[in-house]
Design a protein around this motif. Structure first.
Motif, short mmCIF file in Angstrom:
data_model
loop_
_atom_site.label_atom_id
_atom_site.label_comp_id
_atom_site.label_asym_id
_atom_site.label_seq_id
_atom_site.Cartn_x
_atom_site.Cartn_y
_atom_site.Cartn_z
N VAL A 194 40.06 -85.57 33.78
CA VAL A 194 41.50 -85.81 33.81
C VAL A 194 42.02 -85.98 32.39
O VAL A 194 43.04 -85.39 32.01
N ASN A 195 41.34 -86.80 31.59
CA ASN A 195 41.80 -87.05 30.22
C ASN A 195 41.90 -85.78 29.41
O ASN A 195 42.90 -85.52 28.72
N VAL A 196 40.86 -84.95 29.46
CA VAL A 196 40.86 -83.70 28.69
C VAL A 196 42.01 -82.80 29.10
O VAL A 196 42.67 -82.17 28.26
N THR A 197 42.28 -82.75 30.40
CA THR A 197 43.38 -81.92 30.89
C THR A 197 44.72 -82.44 30.41
O THR A 197 45.59 -81.66 29.97
N VAL A 198 44.91 -83.75 30.45
CA VAL A 198 46.18 -84.34 30.00
C VAL A 198 46.38 -84.09 28.51
O VAL A 198 47.49 -83.78 28.06
N TYR A 199 45.31 -84.21 27.71
CA TYR A 199 45.44 -84.04 26.25
C TYR A 199 45.90 -82.63 25.88
O TYR A 199 46.48 -82.43 24.81
N ARG A 200 45.62 -81.65 26.74
CA ARG A 200 46.06 -80.28 26.46
C ARG A 200 47.58 -80.20 26.41
O ARG A 200 48.15 -79.37 25.67
N PHE A 201 48.24 -81.00 27.22
CA PHE A 201 49.70 -80.98 27.29
C PHE A 201 50.34 -82.12 26.49
O PHE A 201 51.45 -81.97 25.98
N LEU A 202 49.63 -83.24 26.38
CA LEU A 202 50.15 -84.41 25.68
C LEU A 202 49.07 -84.93 24.72
O LEU A 202 48.39 -85.90 25.01
N PRO A 203 48.91 -84.28 23.59
CA PRO A 203 47.85 -84.71 22.65
C PRO A 203 48.13 -86.09 22.08
O PRO A 203 49.29 -86.49 21.90
N LEU A 204 47.07 -86.80 21.80
CA LEU A 204 47.19 -88.12 21.20
C LEU A 204 47.61 -87.99 19.73
O LEU A 204 47.17 -87.08 19.03
N THR A 205 48.46 -88.93 19.29
CA THR A 205 49.02 -88.85 17.94
C THR A 205 48.79 -90.10 17.11
O THR A 205 48.99 -90.09 15.90
N GLY A 206 48.41 -91.20 17.75
CA GLY A 206 48.28 -92.46 17.04
C GLY A 206 49.55 -93.29 17.08
O GLY A 206 49.57 -94.42 16.60
N GLN A 207 50.60 -92.73 17.65
CA GLN A 207 51.88 -93.43 17.75
C GLN A 207 51.96 -94.24 19.05
O GLN A 207 51.12 -94.10 19.94
N ILE A 208 53.00 -95.07 19.14
CA ILE A 208 53.20 -95.91 20.32
C ILE A 208 53.31 -95.07 21.59
O ILE A 208 52.95 -95.50 22.68
N SER A 209 53.79 -93.84 21.45
CA SER A 209 53.94 -92.96 22.61
C SER A 209 52.60 -92.68 23.29
O SER A 209 52.57 -92.26 24.46
N ASP A 210 51.48 -92.94 22.58
CA ASP A 210 50.16 -92.74 23.19
C ASP A 210 49.94 -93.68 24.38
O ASP A 210 49.12 -93.38 25.25
N VAL A 211 50.64 -94.81 24.39
CA VAL A 211 50.53 -95.73 25.53
C VAL A 211 50.94 -95.01 26.81
O VAL A 211 50.30 -95.15 27.86
N VAL A 212 52.01 -94.22 26.73
CA VAL A 212 52.47 -93.46 27.89
C VAL A 212 51.41 -92.43 28.31
O VAL A 212 51.12 -92.26 29.50
N VAL A 213 50.83 -91.75 27.32
CA VAL A 213 49.79 -90.76 27.62
C VAL A 213 48.60 -91.42 28.31
O VAL A 213 48.07 -90.90 29.31
N MET A 214 48.19 -92.59 27.83
CA MET A 214 47.07 -93.29 28.43
C MET A 214 47.38 -93.74 29.85
O MET A 214 46.53 -93.65 30.74
N LEU A 215 48.60 -94.22 30.06
CA LEU A 215 48.99 -94.63 31.42
C LEU A 215 49.02 -93.43 32.37
O LEU A 215 48.64 -93.56 33.54
N ILE A 216 49.43 -92.29 31.86
CA ILE A 216 49.41 -91.07 32.68
C ILE A 216 47.97 -90.71 33.03
O ILE A 216 47.67 -90.34 34.19
N CYS A 217 47.07 -90.80 32.05
CA CYS A 217 45.66 -90.52 32.31
C CYS A 217 45.10 -91.44 33.39
O CYS A 217 44.40 -90.99 34.31
N ILE A 218 45.40 -92.73 33.28
CA ILE A 218 44.90 -93.70 34.26
C ILE A 218 45.48 -93.43 35.63
O ILE A 218 44.76 -93.43 36.65
N ALA A 219 46.79 -93.17 35.69
CA ALA A 219 47.45 -92.92 36.98
C ALA A 219 46.89 -91.67 37.65
O ALA A 219 46.60 -91.66 38.86
N LEU A 220 46.72 -90.59 36.88
CA LEU A 220 46.19 -89.35 37.45
C LEU A 220 44.73 -89.51 37.87
O LEU A 220 44.31 -88.95 38.89
N THR A 221 43.98 -90.28 37.10
CA THR A 221 42.58 -90.55 37.47
C THR A 221 42.52 -91.28 38.81
O THR A 221 41.68 -90.97 39.67
N LEU A 222 43.39 -92.26 38.98
CA LEU A 222 43.42 -93.00 40.25
C LEU A 222 43.78 -92.06 41.41
O LEU A 222 43.18 -92.15 42.49
N MET A 223 44.73 -91.16 41.19
CA MET A 223 45.14 -90.24 42.24
C MET A 223 44.01 -89.28 42.59
O MET A 223 43.69 -89.06 43.77
#
Length: 361
Positions: A302-331
């Motif tokens: 799931v994480n690898v797939t999400v990073y293709r569309f929302l790459p990590l940047t080191g910015q605060i916006s990465d919190v949203v990316v991580m929450l998306i990864c967790i939510a999709l993993t749960l689903m």
């Protein structure tokens, strides 16, 4: 202790599984951030760097999982043909979802134009690819082989009526630790160049969970001393091998001595407190714990797939990316549990019941 009391008091085990799984996921998310972004790229880099250098949440999750397995799995052996039933239940519990995960990993590798060889895939299907000289399709799956070896040892101990023998369990656990520490020390002091493995250290954590069960549930008083001795021995062993592992870069001690020691200590304290006080009592955590095996198997995909569309940047916006990864993993994990895990578990139970009926006079 009555059955009802035991079931009520230890209904929190799934909650502990959820905590362990989330710890592993968070560690991997922050690890991905540090690997994929340059140093000081943003405020999230500082958060990730601080976290991984103070406590390894990944190792905390693994150690907690091992304690839970040691606490629960050996005591599931029972019935008219206990070893056969144990083997069937473990196979149907672990392998179908794992094979599905391998299919997903192989497909992802094929789409990336890096298809794995047939020998690698077949070796991975055994859950012991290193025995065949093949790499894991996902290095995250290394703990499965540890669990597999533990099941074999548990079955052997049960077959000779030593599964609840504190003296035998203690001696075996200490011998497993020594099997790791002794070769390291001989190498460090230039005495002998023996092969080094960390299997014994990991297995000792599983047996620590078993001894904790004997002490806290079975009320075997001698187990309390064994738990204390084994916990101290593990801590001393970690100290004695940490410099060697760091110098060799073999990934047993990855981030440093402090985060690994903190991880093992935290796992032990959390587990002991959870059993003592019957916590956590959370329906949400219990439901997450129910799908924790699929979370473990699929969160990297799931994480690898999400990073293709929302790459990590080191910015605060990465919190949203991580929450998306967790939510999709749960689903995804919930779907896998309902479509693969649960039906296969029920099939295993049906086979066990059918075999039991056939063997009755």
């Amino acid at each position: 202790m009555s059955t009802s009391m035991t079931q009520q008091r230890y209904a929190n085990v799934d909650g502990l599984r959820a905590i362990a799984a989330l710890g592993v996921m968070i560690e991997h998310l922050f690890g991905d951030l540090l690997r994929q972004t340059p140093p000081a790229a943003g405020p999230m880099n500082a958060v990730a760097d601080t976290l991984v250098h103070h406590v390894s949440l990944g190792r905390f999750g693994v150690a907690l999982f091992f304690l839970i397995s040691g606490f629960v799995v050996p005591f599931s052996i029972g019935g008219e043909r206990p070893l056969a039933q144990f083997a069937i239940s473990r196979v149907f519990r672990l392998y179908p979802a794992f094979w599905f995960a391998l299919a997903v990993l192989a497909t992802m590798a094929w789409l990336a134009a890096e298809p794995p060889g047939m020998a690698t895939v077949l070796a991975n299907m055994t859950m012991a690819p290193t025995l065949f000289g093949q790499p894991w399709l996902s290095p995250i799956h290394w703990t499965l082989f540890i669990e597999l070896v533990f099941y074999v040892l548990v079955a052997l101990l049960f077959s000779v009526d030593k599964l609840r023998h504190v003296g035998v369990l203690s001696a075996l656990s200490l011998a497993l630790i020594a099997a790791t520490v002794l070769p390291v020390q001989l190498r460090m002091h230039g005495v002998a160049n023996l092969p080094v493995q960390y299997l014994g250290m990991h297995l000792s954590s599983l047996f620590l969970g078993l001894l904790l069960r004997l002490w806290l549930v079975e009320r075997v008083q001698s187990a309390r001393i064994s738990v204390l001795v084994l916990a101290i021995a593990q801590f001393a062993a970690l100290l004695s091998i940490s410099d060697f592992s760091l110098a060799r870069g073999d990934n047993f001690i990855m981030e440093g001595r402090l985060p690994i020691l903190a991880a093992y200590m935290l796992a032990f304290v959390v587990f002991l407190a959870a059993v003592r006080f019957g916590r956590p009592r959370s329906l949400m955590l219990a439901r997450i714990g129910m799908i924790s095996y699929s979370m473990y198997l699929f969160h990297w995909c799931v994480n690898v797939t999400v990073y293709r569309f929302l790459p990590l940047t080191g910015q605060i916006s990465d919190v949203v990316v991580m929450l998306i990864c967790i939510a999709l993993t749960l689903m995804v994990s919930l779907l896998v549990y309902r479509m693969v895990e649960r039906p296969m578990i029920m099939l295993g139970r049906t086979i066990v019941l059918w075999r039991g009926l056939r063997t009755r006079p």
